[in-house]
Each structure stands twice: as structure tokens, then as C-alpha cells.
Write a protein that holds these residues in place. Structure first.
Motif, mmCIF file in Angstrom:
data_model
loop_
_atom_site.group_PDB
_atom_site.id
_atom_site.type_symbol
_atom_site.label_atom_id
_atom_site.label_comp_id
_atom_site.label_asym_id
_atom_site.label_seq_id
_atom_site.Cartn_x
_atom_site.Cartn_y
_atom_site.Cartn_z
ATOM 1 N N ASP A 332 0.835 -1.118 0.051
ATOM 2 C CA ASP A 332 -0.065 -0.039 0.019
ATOM 3 C C ASP A 332 0.739 1.275 0.113
ATOM 4 N N MET A 333 0.118 2.409 -0.512
ATOM 5 C CA MET A 333 0.758 3.606 -0.297
ATOM 6 C C MET A 333 0.023 4.403 0.817
ATOM 7 N N TYR A 334 0.757 4.961 1.785
ATOM 8 C CA TYR A 334 0.267 5.865 2.746
ATOM 9 C C TYR A 334 0.619 7.134 2.627
ATOM 10 N N LYS A 335 -0.484 7.931 2.681
ATOM 11 C CA LYS A 335 -0.390 9.379 2.596
ATOM 12 C C LYS A 335 -0.629 10.048 3.996
ATOM 13 N N LEU A 336 0.423 10.798 4.713
ATOM 14 C CA LEU A 336 0.439 11.411 5.702
ATOM 15 C C LEU A 336 0.448 12.836 5.801
ATOM 16 N N THR A 337 -0.083 13.537 6.659
ATOM 17 C CA THR A 337 0.101 15.023 6.941
ATOM 18 C C THR A 337 1.357 15.228 7.321
ATOM 19 N N LEU A 338 1.791 16.573 7.763
ATOM 20 C CA LEU A 338 3.035 16.821 8.346
ATOM 21 C C LEU A 338 3.166 16.595 9.725
ATOM 22 N N ASN A 339 1.916 16.382 10.267
ATOM 23 C CA ASN A 339 1.698 16.063 11.615
ATOM 24 C C ASN A 339 1.663 14.683 11.811
ATOM 25 N N CYS A 340 1.652 13.949 10.934
ATOM 26 C CA CYS A 340 1.690 12.481 10.823
ATOM 27 C C CYS A 340 0.161 11.813 11.030
ATOM 28 N N ASP A 341 -0.695 12.703 10.577
ATOM 29 C CA ASP A 341 -2.123 11.872 10.596
ATOM 30 C C ASP A 341 -2.102 11.361 9.053
ATOM 31 N N CYS A 342 -2.499 9.930 9.119
ATOM 32 C CA CYS A 342 -2.784 9.270 8.024
ATOM 33 C C CYS A 342 -4.181 9.603 7.460
ATOM 34 N N VAL A 343 -3.937 10.194 6.160
ATOM 35 C CA VAL A 343 -5.410 10.655 5.518
ATOM 36 C C VAL A 343 -5.793 9.793 4.380
ATOM 37 N N ASP A 344 -4.819 8.729 4.094
ATOM 38 C CA ASP A 344 -5.264 7.886 3.028
ATOM 39 C C ASP A 344 -4.248 6.603 2.659
ATOM 40 N N ILE A 345 -5.125 5.562 2.677
ATOM 41 C CA ILE A 345 -4.193 3.983 2.359
ATOM 42 C C ILE A 345 -4.913 3.625 1.013
ATOM 43 N N SER A 346 -3.839 3.505 -0.069
ATOM 44 C CA SER A 346 -4.329 2.871 -1.322
ATOM 45 C C SER A 346 -3.368 2.004 -1.749
ATOM 46 N N PRO A 347 -3.953 0.785 -2.491
ATOM 47 C CA PRO A 347 -3.337 -0.007 -2.980
ATOM 48 C C PRO A 347 -2.140 0.228 -4.114
ATOM 49 N N LEU A 348 -0.953 -0.265 -4.105
ATOM 50 C CA LEU A 348 -0.044 0.168 -5.156
ATOM 51 C C LEU A 348 -0.708 -0.473 -6.228
ATOM 52 N N PRO A 349 -0.477 -0.079 -7.551
ATOM 53 C CA PRO A 349 -0.801 -0.606 -8.552
ATOM 54 C C PRO A 349 -0.132 -2.015 -9.158
ATOM 55 N N PRO A 350 -0.519 -3.011 -9.792
ATOM 56 C CA PRO A 350 0.241 -3.916 -9.996
ATOM 57 C C PRO A 350 1.499 -4.110 -10.547
ATOM 58 N N ILE A 351 1.869 -2.924 -11.303
ATOM 59 C CA ILE A 351 3.141 -2.702 -11.975
ATOM 60 C C ILE A 351 4.232 -2.519 -10.833
ATOM 61 N N ILE A 352 3.760 -2.059 -9.923
ATOM 62 C CA ILE A 352 4.817 -1.610 -8.913
ATOM 63 C C ILE A 352 5.057 -2.874 -8.023
ATOM 64 N N TRP A 353 6.341 -3.516 -7.873
ATOM 65 C CA TRP A 353 6.929 -4.718 -7.230
ATOM 66 C C TRP A 353 8.025 -4.444 -6.516
ATOM 67 N N ARG A 354 8.175 -4.470 -5.337
ATOM 68 C CA ARG A 354 9.232 -4.244 -4.259
ATOM 69 C C ARG A 354 9.778 -3.180 -4.617
ATOM 70 N N ALA A 355 9.297 -1.974 -4.470
ATOM 71 C CA ALA A 355 10.014 -0.566 -4.747
ATOM 72 C C ALA A 355 11.102 -0.579 -3.706
ATOM 73 N N SER A 356 12.295 -0.004 -4.416
ATOM 74 C CA SER A 356 13.432 -0.296 -3.533
ATOM 75 C C SER A 356 14.100 1.581 -3.102
ATOM 76 N N ALA A 357 13.748 2.432 -4.164
ATOM 77 C CA ALA A 357 14.251 3.579 -3.960
ATOM 78 C C ALA A 357 13.450 4.717 -4.757
ATOM 79 N N ALA A 358 13.297 5.937 -4.352
ATOM 80 C CA ALA A 358 12.504 7.089 -4.946
ATOM 81 C C ALA A 358 13.130 8.211 -4.714
ATOM 82 N N CYS A 359 12.895 9.284 -5.338
ATOM 83 C CA CYS A 359 13.206 10.585 -5.331
ATOM 84 C C CYS A 359 12.250 11.469 -6.004
ATOM 85 N N VAL A 360 12.259 12.704 -5.641
ATOM 86 C CA VAL A 360 11.112 13.787 -6.244
ATOM 87 C C VAL A 360 11.693 14.909 -7.038
#
Length: 604
Positions: A332-360
Motif C-alpha cells: 500500500d501507499m500511505y499518505k500522511l500530513t506533516l503532523n503524521c495524521d494518516c489521510v489515505d491508504i491506497s493499494p499500489l498498482p500491480p506494476i509496482i513490485w518491491r519498490a526499493s528507491a525513490a526521489c522527487v
């Protein structure tokens, strides 16, 4: 906790902390030993007398001193406060307090007096401190923490000062942060002051509706509303708060102009501003109000970055595994506010498998991960919640690689090749124009995985890591090397090595320095690229091997992690502020997690 005004807490503008706190919160402390037992329910009881029978002497000795005082045996001084007299022993007071040690060493007239008036402290607080000197025990409540902290500070009873500071830190809330800020300023407690100030800034929307806000001294209010880190959803709310505070007492109108100079009028809706200037005579009557509201160059920069934390990938486990047990994957992908309140949990699409790194880059998240023993790359656009595949990497047969953004470009660095986990030194950069990757200069012959990576001053820095195939507890492949990539020269060089070999660390650039967390570090480690040197910062609050770390403004959010040896994940979220060098705990992450990714993206 948030900052407080430099004026006395006893000032008419300062609120009483007991009015802002719940009386049921109590901390009882026994400092006669180092072992602590704690009970929850917003109260903390510390009983340090529960030791083995071989350690009976300190407890027995304190009890004898207490008995001597009760019997009046060898009592040689009486302390007086608010009409109350407290007989005691100079020797005991001197051993507990540097204030009394100095008083009784013969250089002061009080050293010869039988009765000594102690001004500036309450009789109750003085009695508690004397009792603490004889018993090592103190009970801290929301009712007594303010006078007790002030008395312990004045009389230099450090053990009680530290306990009061801890009590207030652990009980920060919108109701208490302002009075704590003011109190911390009065007793010159810099760490507590910074925590209270930061809390106030981050919870401004909740804090400004409290009654305590109207009692905030002007210097504190000015500090608050002029700070870049103030979390106000709209700048007009800052203007409204200023007007509310000024109207609370007529004499405050003299402060209106200096407070308005802190409001960022370029970010206030023009139609709203014109309307309020027509109806609010007090505001319209301020000298040079038109210049203040129309100057677009003044405070042109917005306040803190409005962002959201995205967390995905990694492993989780709700119960401690037995040998051979597998962990559960976080899909799943978790979306949090900067106060760490969880505002959304959504499943990752099937194409994403064992994500190991990311940048913006430019608000979009670039991700790499493994599928069928091959490395793939994807792009996630938070603004439209869409995922797309990127062109294939040049070296597709690599896993557990890292990523970093530099000058608006995405780099994939290192990793290990399958199936033998051989080192991969390749570094690739992505071209958005052609949707393709190209190789640049490879890493030097050092760590290729589990390293910290960050960009700073148009260069990439790789800290430590592991090279080659190795088991979890095999540290022989760890390195202390720091590798630096200059894209203008397309070359890697070495920087000053780490204090010791490290793995599983995360690196975050803030302002002019890079901060390292995670792994086996017991503290934050600061690297200054300009001086090419390291500095130990504040300690961690929980184990953080294989945690994730991401940055917003001057804050580093450290999520999850585990113990380095047992690999049992936890859900702790630690936030480190580089300005104040303070670490605080936020709300726990919804699940225990480690070996995952977190990034901060602009808030949609």
C-alpha cells in the motif's frame, strides 16, 4: 514545544500553566537509583528505590537523614517562604543544590544565619524541594509544575529541573504549548523553549483558538507570526488572529503596526483585504496601512512548504517472527500530513513490485524496484494520482539500488546484480525528453548498497554502505568511504571518510549541511560539505536501522525502522529539527515498517 515570551511568567499578560493542563496528569519521581518503572494514562511514576537487597544502603541512608530532620536532630538552619518555616540541615541542602552550596560555604552572610528567607519561590515548592533533598522523590503535576520548575531553576536543583522539563515536553498540546513556551523562556531552558515554539508553529490553527493565545505577550506573538515555519492554511488567518489579539485589551493597539508588519499581505486575498479595510476602522486607521498591504516585495516568499508524506514499499510484521519466518510485504501507499495524521491508504498498482528507491523532481515521484530479478522505473504524479512506466534502464539486472535528484534530473546509483549479489557500480541518469537512461561515471570501488545518498551544491554524496555479498550480521563489507560525484566533470572523488564504517543509513540535505540518520548510529550525524567534517548532534529516540527519512523545511521525518540485530520493525515516527537540534516523537505510523521508502511532495 513552542517558544515563549521573555517577560516574567508572573506578568499580568502571562497565563498560569495550571489553567491549561489537566490536573490528573502526574509524574512521581524517585531519584535514589537509576532503574525506572513507568505507568501510563498520561501520568508517569518513577520509583528508583526498587533495587536488589545489596543496594539497601542509599535508601537506608536517605531514610536516616529524613528521620533526623523529623526529630530535629542536628538541624542547623530553617528556610522560610511565605510565612512557612522548614527546618533542615545545611549539609543536605548543599549536597542537593549548588545554590545552597554557594550560600553556606562561608562567603555569604546567610552561612551564619539560623533562619533564611527564600524569596521568589512558593512555600509549597520550597517544601517539595527540601523533601526531594532528603528522599529523592518528587511528584510533578500540572498544578505544581510551573512554581516547582521556577523554584528548582532558581535554587539549582538540577534533578527536579530535568524532571519538570521532561514532564512538560511529554505533555505538549495546543492547550499547554504557549504557557510552556513562556515558562521555558523564564527559566532559560533552550531545548524546552525550542520544542514549545516548534509545536506552536506547527499547530498554529489549533493553538490560536485557545484562550491562552489571547494572553500571549506581544514579543512571543511577534516571534510566532513572523516565522517562516508558521503553519497557517491561509495568510488571512494570521491577520485575523492579530486583530483578535489586539482587540482583547485596548492598550495593545499601540502594538498593531509592528504586528501587521509581520503579516504577509502578498498572500492575502486582495478582495478580502479590500473588504476588511472598508469595514474595520481600527485596521484602516493604522498609519501607512496602504503601503503595508500593497507592497508586493515585502514578505513575497510564502511560509512553510505545504507538503504530504508518501510512504510505500517495505516490510512489516505485527508479531516477532520465529527463525525462518517471512515478513509481510507492504503493498500500500500511505499518505500522511506533516503532523503524521494518516489521510489515505491506497493499494499500489500491480506494476509496482518491491519498490526499493525513490526521489522527487518537480512534484513527481520517480521510483525504481525489482520485478523478475530485473530493475524497473516508474513515475507517479500525485497531482492526478497516476502511474506510468519509464523507459528501461541501461543496466536492468540490478536490485536494491538507490536514487537521488540533482539539478532536476533523476539518478539511479549502485545496487547488486542477480543472482549472485555481485556489486553494481553503474550510475545512470534519466532523460525526460527521450524517456531513456544513459550511463555516467560509475561509483568508485566502495559501497554499492545500503548507503546514504543526498545531493548538495550541485553534487551527489554517497555515504558508507556495503559492497558485495554479505549476510545481515557480517559487517566486514561495510565501508566508511564517502564518494562525491560532480556532473560537470563526470567524475567521482572521495570526501572525508565517515567516523566508522556504516550501513543502512539515510542522508538528508538541509540548508548547507547533510544529516545522517539510521543504521547503528546512536545520534544524528551532521556532515558539513564546505568544511568536509562531521559533528555529532542529538540522540535518536528509538532504534532506526532500515528506517526511511525525508525532509520538509528544517525538519527531517524518520519513519519506522528496526533493531539492527533482531530486525523486528516498529511504527515510531521521529522528527528531527536541524535548527534547534531537537528530536521529538510524532504519532505512530499505522503499521510497523522497515526497509521502505518515504518522500514528501507538494500538497495538492
Amino acid at each position: 514545544m513552542d517558544d515563549s515570551d521573555s517577560e516574567s511568567v508572573a506578568d499580568s499578560q502571562t497565563t498560569d500553566i495550571s489553567n491549561a493542563m489537566d490536573d490528573s496528569d502526574i509524574e512521581s519521581v524517585d531519584d535514589s537509583h537509576s532503574t525506572t518503572d513507568k505507568t501510563v494514562d498520561n501520568s508517569e511514576t518513577v520509583d528508583n528505590t526498587k533495587e536488589s537487597h545489596t543496594d539497601w544502603y542509599p535508601v537506608s541512608f536517605l531514610q536516616r537523614l529524613h528521620d533526623f530532620r523529623s526529630e530535629g536532630h542536628l538541624v542547623d538552619v530553617t528556610l522560610c517562604a511565605e510565612g512557612k518555616e522548614i527546618p533542615c540541615h545545611r549539609l543536605v541542602l548543599s549536597a542537593c543544590s549548588d545554590y545552597f552550596y554557594t550560600m553556606f560555604n562561608g562567603a555569604h552572610c546567610e552561612s551564619k544565619k539560623d533562619k533564611i528567607e527564600i524569596g521568589g519561590v512558593s512555600a509549597e515548592a520550597l517544601q517539595q524541594l527540601v523533601d526531594y533533598a532528603y528522599t529523592s522523590k518528587i511528584t510533578i503535576t500540572f498544578d505544581n509544575v510551573q512554581p516547582l520548575f521556577e523554584a528548582a531553576n532558581m535554587l539549582q536543583v538540577k534533578g527536579v529541573e530535568d524532571r519538570c522539563e521532561k514532564f512538560l515536553t511529554n505533555n505538549l498540546s495546543p492547550e499547554t504549548c504557549l504557557v510552556t513556551w513562556v515558562l521555558a523562556d523564564k527559566v532559560s531552558s533552550e531545548p524546552l523553549l525550542e520544542r514549545a515554539k516548534i509545536y506552536t508553529l506547527k499547530h498554529f490553527e489549533d493553538v490560536c483558538v485557545m484562550e491562552e493565545f489571547l494572553e500571549l505577550p506581544v514579543d512571543f506573538l511577534k516571534t510566532c507570526i513572523s516565522d517562516d515555519g508558521l503553519h497557517a492554511k491561509k495568510e488571512k488567518r494570521v491577520l485575523e488572529v492579530v486583530m483578535l489579539w489586539v482587540r482583547h485589551l485596548k492598550e495593545r493597539q499601540t502594538h498593531l503596526k509592528e504586528l501587521l508588519e509581520c503579516v504577509r499581505f502578498p498572500h492575502v486575498d486582495r478582495e478580502y483585504l479590500n473588504g476588511i479595510l472598508e469595514t474595520d476602522k481600527l485596521l484602516a486607521g493604522v498609519s501607512a496601512i496602504n503601503e503595508l498591504t500593497q507592497d508586493q516585495s515585502r514578505h513575497a516568499r510564502p511560509r512553510h512548504i505545504q507538503g504530504e508524506i508518501l510512504v510505500f514499499g517495505g516490510l512489516t510484521r505485527s508479531v516477532k517472527p520465529k527463525p525462518g519466518d517471512d515478513y509481510d510485504s507492504n503493498d500500500d501507499m500511505y499518505k500522511l500530513t506533516l503532523n503524521c495524521d494518516c489521510v489515505d491508504i491506497s493499494p499500489l498498482p500491480p506494476i509496482i513490485w518491491r519498490a526499493s528507491a525513490a526521489c522527487v523532481v518537480n512534484g513527481d515521484v520517480f521510483i525504481t524496484g525489482g520485478a523478475n530479478a530485473r530493475c524497473h522505473a516508474w513515475r507517479y504524479k500525485p497531482s492526478v494520482d497516476s502511474w506510468t512506466n519509464l523507459g528501461p534502464l541501461v543496466n536492468k539486472e540490478r536490485l536494491v539500488n538507490s536514487m537521488v535528484a540533482l539539478q532536476g534530473q533523476v539518478y539511479v546509483v549502485g545496487g547488486v546484480g542477480t543472482p549472485k549479489w555481485t556489486p553494481v557500480y553503474d550510475v545512470e541518469v534519466y532523460s525526460e525528453m527521450t524517456d531513456s537512461w544513459k550511463l555516467v561515471a560509475p561509483l568508485l570501488n566502495e559501497g554499492v548498497k545500503d548507503f546514504g545518498i543526498a545531493s548538495f551544491c550541485d553534487k551527489i554524496f554517497v555515504f558508507g554502505g556495503r559492497t558485495g555479498k554479505c549476510t545481515l550480521l557480517d559487517h566486514s563489507h561495510n565501508t566508511d568511504a564517502v564518494q562525491c560525484y560532480d556532473p560537470t566533470q563526470n567524475v567521482w572523488t572521495y570526501a572525508a571518510p565517515l567516523p566508522n564504517p556504516m550501513q543502512d543509513i539515510a542522508a538528508c540535505s538541509v540548508s548547507s549541511k547533510i544529516y545522517l540518520v539510521g543504521g547503528m548510529l546512536a545520534h544524528v550525524l551532521c556532515y558539513d560539505p564546505q568544511q568536509d567534517c562531521y559533528e555529532k548532534m542529538t540522540d535518536r529516540l528509538n532504534l532506526w536501522s532500515e528506517c526511511s527519512a525525508t525532509t520538509c523545511g528544517s525538519d527531517i521525518y524518520i519513519i519506522g525502522g528496526c533493531g539492527h540485530d533482531d530486525q523486528f520493525p516498529h511504527a515510531t515516527v521521529q522528527r528531527y529539527n536541524v535548527t534547534s537540534d531537537t528530536m521529538v516523537l510524532l504519532k505512530d505510523f499505522p503499521i510497523t515498517i522497515f526497509n521502505h521508502i518515504s518522500v514528501i511532495v507538494p500538497k495538492a
